[in-house]
Enzyme design. Structure first.
Site, PDB file in Angstrom:
ATOM      1  N   SER A  70      20.547 -14.795  -8.020  1.00  0.00           N
ATOM      2  CA  SER A  70      20.524 -15.625  -9.218  1.00  0.00           C
ATOM      3  C   SER A  70      21.042 -14.917 -10.473  1.00  0.00           C
ATOM      4  O   SER A  70      21.403 -15.589 -11.433  1.00  0.00           O
ATOM      5  CB  SER A  70      19.098 -16.114  -9.461  1.00  0.00           C
ATOM      6  OG  SER A  70      18.248 -15.014  -9.717  1.00  0.00           O
ATOM      7  N   LYS A  84      19.393 -10.970 -18.742  1.00  0.00           N
ATOM      8  CA  LYS A  84      19.234 -12.222 -17.990  1.00  0.00           C
ATOM      9  C   LYS A  84      18.296 -13.146 -18.750  1.00  0.00           C
ATOM     10  O   LYS A  84      17.277 -12.678 -19.291  1.00  0.00           O
ATOM     11  CB  LYS A  84      18.688 -11.895 -16.594  1.00  0.00           C
ATOM     12  CG  LYS A  84      18.579 -13.077 -15.648  1.00  0.00           C
ATOM     13  CD  LYS A  84      18.109 -12.606 -14.263  1.00  0.00           C
ATOM     14  CE  LYS A  84      18.062 -13.754 -13.262  1.00  0.00           C
ATOM     15  NZ  LYS A  84      17.690 -13.300 -11.905  1.00  0.00           N
ATOM     16  N   SER A  90      18.404 -11.043  -5.797  1.00  0.00           N
ATOM     17  CA  SER A  90      19.158 -11.552  -6.947  1.00  0.00           C
ATOM     18  C   SER A  90      19.833 -10.519  -7.839  1.00  0.00           C
ATOM     19  O   SER A  90      20.606 -10.888  -8.706  1.00  0.00           O
ATOM     20  CB  SER A  90      18.256 -12.422  -7.812  1.00  0.00           C
ATOM     21  OG  SER A  90      18.220 -13.704  -7.261  1.00  0.00           O
TER      22      SER A  90
HETATM   23  N1  GLN Z   1      18.432 -16.084  -3.330  1.00  0.00           N
HETATM   24  C1  GLN Z   1      17.026 -15.895  -3.281  1.00  0.00           C
HETATM   25  C2  GLN Z   1      16.334 -17.183  -3.658  1.00  0.00           C
HETATM   26  O1  GLN Z   1      16.986 -18.135  -3.816  1.00  0.00           O
HETATM   27  C3  GLN Z   1      16.619 -14.770  -4.135  1.00  0.00           C
HETATM   28  C4  GLN Z   1      16.477 -15.113  -5.559  1.00  0.00           C
HETATM   29  C5  GLN Z   1      15.998 -13.974  -6.369  1.00  0.00           C
HETATM   30  O2  GLN Z   1      16.017 -12.821  -5.947  1.00  0.00           O
HETATM   31  N2  GLN Z   1      15.556 -14.282  -7.580  1.00  0.00           N
HETATM   32  O3  GLN Z   1      15.156 -17.254  -3.782  1.00  0.00           O
END
Ligand code: GLN
Length: 488
Positions: free
Chosen positions: A150, A75, A174
């Protein structure tokens, strides 16, 4: 069998036995990316040196390391020495780190190669991988849909066979949500078990790195390499997790597995619900005891998460000021030099951060500001403790919890992008485990009527990754999910 169908474990074995060369394996994945990535947009940057590095491994006499020769997609949130690491944000557009994140170098120590960097929501803020400097990533199962976020690029890359495994990060879901949307396995370890050093920070009390792959066994292999004490991260715990290689499929006769009732109410779609019910029946047949569990503070998880995460983000992202490093904008839109320091900050940060990141910085700054701190941030921390205590009570009564990852399968590109609240509520089943620091994972268990993958979430007590993954091996066997997207 083609190389991308082998998975990490079998590939490493074939490399050690010289049935394949590292160069052959790496080339296979590079060719697949060349063909499929222009549509999927899962990979945002290649490691230019990967073939040379693969050839160097081929020359080595000792073929040591549990990941010997495995090319892994990373990532773009992780710093990789000499390879651009942008967090998919304009503010880091040209950032080439002088060092590598600990969890990545631990993979390298076990013989893994960095194959490429994957797409993500800017600074890991999102649930759809639509807000990225490099544009949206697509779901390999249906390219009109999101891969989740994400870590959408990592999930899509593994699901489409552009890499045998990938690294993701999970702050509030995410790893688990994109793994679920793309039909791959994704593991968020216990907070503190994997070093955060070199991982571009979003919310430091929540961020954890974890593996994504096509099988439980492959995830276990990566995690085994990643978990270790690192003095460069003060929140990193000494290794408490048992060995993760050679895990065995356990008997689950008499095992108590919890079903948190709040996770099966409300918005949960019929398709996801019935896929989980099927697994529950299979587990019962194997002699497991399924018990209903009450987690009374579940409904507070999303609001608490969005206060804690945005507060920490507003503090973490203050370092991008145009002076120390990152984007620097010294002229206004008319090309005139900025008037003062204040205007310099404001122009640089407005051009550097996308809309969602700016929204979160504002929210977090507000909840931390004097006058509102007690009402919002402090209150959120208190409720966070209650959410954690719910789990502590629950684990007195069962070994692990089974739940959905998301209410629905992958949604369409653009469907939620203009409605931040709808996007935030995608995290309704993932944020509580994050706030409590628990290990949690997503395991593909079936397809819905639209042929989209469904993930089952398993949550365990802290540092019980070994037991969680063994249970996952059992459920993987029972579910016997073998389907792959058409691009496979
Ligand atoms: N969807 C969540 C957010 O927008 C989690 C994101 C994540 O785990 N990095 O913060």
């Amino acid at each position: 069998m083609q190389i991308h169908e082998m998975g990490v474990k079998a590939t490493v074995q074939a490399l050690k036995e010289r049935q394949l060369s590292c160069k052959e394996v790496t080339e296979h994945y590079l060719k697949r990316s060349e063909k499929l990535n222009p549509n999927l947009n899962a990979i945002v940057c290649a490691n230019e040196d990967v073939l040379v590095q693969a050839e160097a491994l081929d020359q080595k006499k000792d073929k040591d390391g549990i990941l010997f020769g495995a090319p892994i997609a990373i990532k773009d949130l992780f710093c990789t020495k000499g390879i651009k690491s942008t967090a998919c944000s304009n503010i880091l557009n040209n950032f080439v780190p002088p060092y590598t994140a600990t969890c990545v170098s631990r993979l390298q120590n076990e013989g893994a190669l960095i194959l490429s960097k994957t797409n993500m929501d800017e600074f890991a803020m999102g649930s759809s991988n639509e807000v990225s400097l490099f544009g949206a990533c697509k779901n390999p199962w249906d390219q009109t849909r999101v891969p989740g976020g994400s870590s959408g690029g990592s999930a899509a890359a593994v699901s489409a066979g552009l890499a045998p495994a990938a690294l993701g990060s999970d702050t509030g879901g995410s790893i688990r949500q994109p793994a679920s949307f793309c039909g791959v396995v994704g593991v968020k370890p216990t907070y503190g078990s994997v070093s955060r050093y070199g991982m571009i920070a979003f919310a430091s009390s929540l961020d954890q790195a974890g593996p994504m792959a096509n099988s439980v066994e492959d995830c276990a292999l990566l995690l085994e390499a990643m978990i270790a004490k690192d003095s460069k991260d003060a929140t990193n715990a000494p290794r408490k997790v048992g060995p993760l290689i050679n895990l065995q499929i356990p008997s689950i006769k008499g095992r108590r597995l919890g079903l948190p009732k709040q996770y099966f109410e409300g918005e949960l779609s019929e398709g996801v619900h019935s896929a989980i019910d099927k697994i529950i029946d299979l587990l019962k047949k194997e002699g497991a005891e399924l018990v209903e569990i009450d987690l009374p503070h579940t409904s507070f998880a999303v609001p608490v998460y969005y206060l804690v995460a945005t507060s920490e983000a507003s503090s973490n992202l203050s370092r991008y000021d145009g002076i120390r490093y990152g984007l620097r904008v010294e002229k206004d839109d008319e090309g005139l030099p900025v008037k003062d320091l204040h205007e310099f900050y404001s122009i640089t940060r407005s051009k550097g951060f996308g809309e969602e990141v700016q929204r979160r910085i504002l929210l977090g700054t507000f909840s931390l500001s004097s006058g509102y701190f007690d009402q919002f941030y402090l209150k959120a921390c208190q409720v966070r403790r209650k959410i954690y205590c719910d789990f502590q009570e629950a684990f007195k009564n069962c070994d692990a919890l089974l739940a959905p990852v998301a209410t629905h399968t992958a949604f369409r590109l653009g469907e939620k992008i203009s409605d931040p609240m709808a996007m935030y509520y995608n995290d309704v089943y993932t944020t509580a485990a994050s706030l409590s620091g628990l290990p949690a994972m997503s395991l593909p268990i079936g397809l819905d009527q639209q042929n989209l993958p469904i993930g089952l979430q398993i949550m365990s007590p802290p540092f019980q990754e070994d037991k969680m993954l063994e249970l996952a091996l059992k459920i993987e066997e029972l579910a016997s999910f073998k389907e792959k997207p058409n691009v496979w």
